[in-house]
Motif scaffolding. Structure first.
Motif, mmCIF file in Angstrom:
data_model
loop_
_atom_site.group_PDB
_atom_site.id
_atom_site.type_symbol
_atom_site.label_atom_id
_atom_site.label_comp_id
_atom_site.label_asym_id
_atom_site.label_seq_id
_atom_site.Cartn_x
_atom_site.Cartn_y
_atom_site.Cartn_z
ATOM 1 N N LEU A 155 1.247 -0.736 0.256
ATOM 2 C CA LEU A 155 -0.119 0.340 0.065
ATOM 3 C C LEU A 155 0.937 1.458 -0.477
ATOM 4 N N THR A 156 2.574 0.984 0.670
ATOM 5 C CA THR A 156 3.343 2.086 0.708
ATOM 6 C C THR A 156 4.004 2.584 -1.226
ATOM 7 N N ALA A 157 4.095 1.280 -1.622
ATOM 8 C CA ALA A 157 4.078 1.480 -3.101
ATOM 9 C C ALA A 157 3.466 2.077 -3.128
ATOM 10 N N LEU A 158 2.329 1.462 -3.843
ATOM 11 C CA LEU A 158 0.932 2.186 -4.547
ATOM 12 C C LEU A 158 0.488 4.195 -4.697
ATOM 13 N N THR A 159 0.260 4.599 -3.159
ATOM 14 C CA THR A 159 0.613 5.336 -2.114
ATOM 15 C C THR A 159 1.390 6.152 -3.016
ATOM 16 N N ILE A 160 2.961 6.058 -3.300
ATOM 17 C CA ILE A 160 3.972 6.650 -3.607
ATOM 18 C C ILE A 160 3.427 6.874 -5.001
ATOM 19 N N LEU A 161 3.239 5.690 -5.796
ATOM 20 C CA LEU A 161 2.555 6.181 -7.154
ATOM 21 C C LEU A 161 1.969 6.940 -7.358
ATOM 22 N N LEU A 162 0.685 6.707 -7.013
ATOM 23 C CA LEU A 162 -0.876 7.676 -6.654
ATOM 24 C C LEU A 162 0.233 9.477 -6.278
#
Lengths: 280, 357
Positions: free
Chosen positions: B35-42
């Motif tokens: 979820l952290t990685a996806l948040t950075i992507l967002l």
């Protein structure tokens, strides 16, 4: 509340008792007054021809089908009074259909057996993982833990579902044809594992079976059904007689003893029908 | 203490340490890192999206000089547009993941099943009727929700054959509903005056054009409420993968769960449709990619779809804004252009080997 609210310690109270069960589907009555009981530590085999009502009886026993008549008691408590989640902590069921949607791993499937013991936002603890891994171990599946369920053979899948039932840590296991489509080795292994659970964990096991010899070898009691009614109910030697079986299966049956072990042995005899010449 | 050799053998067998093999099941650590990685992507995609557009603006001037046109473009157009993309994409992808679990069909999606179409018709009728009679700002999303819920229940019921949900029957019923709602929308279009015609076209195509902050608030608020319901039942959705009967035997009240998820997803779709129209395939592509990468457990898949869907939509809308600037492509056209071939690919895969992806 919790599993403890279902009293499971008194040895005199049967784990499961069904009395005069009538059940069926709208317009199609299936069971006509079937009674049975199984004690903790006992294995009960339900046998009979196709369409005898074996699977319907299991559905009544696990609470997913409400009988039109009769009562089912789990450790002396009426099953209709027990909340769904408490029931899931006490009874584990394995049906014949074991299709899984989406690519879950074998371990994920077995961990689903822990769901009735966990809150909505709880992750599985090391304790839950230990229970799942020992369930996998018992059925020789540990090496498949990380594989996707769709990649497994039918027999392996069946064992995954039995392991999932074990991970529920139930007091009663209800198994619909646990050995169907399995080879000789796995039939023997699976039934031996459930025998162990009867002895070691005082589990009560109810299993429908087509294999009469397996029922004779592993079950403490046998319920023989035909057309939704009880033909005989008792020990394997009492129930699995040539007379009973010929009546139920409408074919000639030979019942003898295995000369090397003394175990009950049932063979189709086909006295009246033409067979090969055995004279040579 | 068992006498059988098999039992004693298993008792001394070396335990495989499953806890270290996090890829075999979901752990809290994996949930947090994904979820952290996806948040950075967002965040990265949002920053790119606010920086580009048909007009070139300086972000520094937008932040420092409130009288500059850069400031006006940033706060008046770019920011609400990107925020709306985040809200709508998040809602559509999370709904897709939940609906797929509920019907045990990876090809299910609000747009494909005709639920968004129903919602759009509801929104349009509300717009046409209540603009004359007068009604609160809640009327449009409320009618969209009601119509979406009606569509959901109808599609589900009509696809049930003898109590069994046949996967391809479900998709066909969805196709027919889509055609039907589309025709009904065109009918409304032809009887109302020209003033509404643009709005109706907008709903049919699916676009994030010119949103207000108020609309962003409505979608985000209703979306989060619906998402909380989905998330609370994430484990139950996992159990549904085993079939209704097995899920019930593991303690899930399947009928109650189905009703609740129907309502929650309809609220979410209704909210998204009432501001952005029919944007299809986001709920198909995003959960599928994430499932492939991170596994099927809905405790991860649902929040991952929420964040991943937001990032996907922000990118798709960026393409919609800049591809033929200064003109715009409706973002629904972009997602359908990607989603159509993707759907056909998955359909053929599923027909050959179910759940092989």
């Amino acid at each position: 509340m919790s599993a403890a609210s279902i009293e499971t310690t008194t040895p005199t109270v049967p784990a499961m008792r069904a009395h005069a069960i009538h059940a069926g589907y709208p317009g199609v009555p299936v069971l006509h007054g079937v009674s049975l009981q199984v004690l903790s530590g006992e294995m009960l085999a339900i046998v009979g021809p196709n369409g005898a009502g074996k699977s319907t009886l299991l559905k009544v026993l696990n609470g997913s089908m409400i009988p039109t008549g009769g009562t089912v008691e789990l450790f002396g408590k009426s099953i209709v009074s027990i909340p769904r989640r408490d029931l899931a902590r006490t009874i584990a069921s394995v049906g014949q259909e074991n299709a899984v949607a989406f690519r879950f791993t074998v371990l994920e499937i077995v961990l689903m057996g822990r769901a009735p013991h966990l809150g909505a936002f709880h992750f599985e603890s090391p304790h839950d993982l230990e229970i799942a891994s020992s369930a996998l171990d018992r059925f020789g599946l540990l090496h498949l833990a990380g594989r996707h369920i769709q990649e497994l053979s039918g027999g392996e899948r069946k064992r995954v579902f039995l392991a999932r039932a074990l991970a529920q840590q139930p007091r009663v296991a209800l198994l619909d044809e646990p050995t169907a489509f399995l080879d000789l080795k796995h039939v023997a292994e699976i039934l031996a594992r459930f025998r162990e659970l009867c002895v070691d964990a005082a589990m009560a096991v109810v299993a429908t079976m087509h294999d009469l010899n397996a029922a004779a070898l592993y079950a403490d009691r046998v319920l023989l059904l035909k057309d939704g009614a009880t033909v005989a109910y008792g020990t394997p030697a009492e129930v699995l007689t040539a007379d009973h079986l010929q009546r139920v299966y409408e074919t000639d049956v030979y019942v003898g003893r295995n000369p090397s072990t003394g175990a009950l042995m049932i063979l189709p005899a086909a006295i009246a029908a033409p067979t090969r010449n055995f004279a040579d | 203490m068992s006498a059988t050799p098999a039992a004693s053998a298993s008792a001394v067998a070396p335990r495989h340490d499953l806890s270290s093999a996090s890829s075999t099941h979901l752990t809290r650590a994996r949930l947090v890192s994904v979820l952290t990685a996806l948040t950075i992507l967002l965040i990265a995609s949002a920053l790119i999206a606010v920086s580009f557009g048909s007009a070139h603006i300086s972000l520094v001037r937008a932040f420092t000089d409130s009288a500059s046109p850069d400031h006006a473009i940033f706060y008046g157009a770019r920011l609400p547009r990107v925020l709306m993309g985040i809200a709508v994409g998040a809602v559509l992808a999370a709904v897709g993941a939940a609906l797929q679990a509920l019907v045990r069909n990876p090809l299910a999606e609000g747009g494909i099943l005709g639920i968004s179409g129903g919602g759009a018709l509801g929104a349009i009728i509300a717009l046409v009727m209540f603009a004359r009679l007068g009604g609160g700002e809640a009327t449009v999303p409320l009618c969209a929700f009601g119509a979406a819920l009606l569509s959901t229940v109808a599609v589900y019921r009509l696809a049930l054959v003898d109590g069994q949900l046949e996967p391809f029957t479900l998709l066909l019923v969805g196709v027919i509903f889509n055609a039907f709602w589309g025709a009904a929308i065109m009918l409304v279009n032809s009887v109302v005056n020209f003033y509404y015609a643009h709005s109706i076209l907008f709903w049919l195509m699916g676009s994030l054009e010119a949103p207000t902050y108020r609309e962003v608030e409505i979608v985000a608020g209703l979306g989060l409420v619906g998402f909380a319901v989905l998330m609370y039942h994430a484990r139950d959705l996992n159990l549904l993968s085993l079939g209704d009967e097995s899920a019930a035997e593991l303690g899930v009240d399947v009928d109650a769960l189905r009703r609740l998820i129907f309502v929650a997803t309809s609220v979410m779709i209704g909210a998204a449709v009432s501001v952005s129209g029919i944007i299809s395939f986001v709920g198909l592509i995003v959960p599928h990619m994430l499932r492939l990468a991170f596994g099927a457990d809905h405790r991860l898949l649902l929040p991952a779809s929420l964040i991943g869907g937001a990032a996907f939509m922000v990118f798709a809308d960026l393409v919609a804004r800049v591809a033929i600037a200064p003109a715009e492509i409706p973002v629904g056209a972009i997602t359908a252009l990607c989603g159509g071939p993707f759907f056909i690919f998955m359909l053929r895969r599923e027909a050959k080997r179910p759940f092989s992806l």
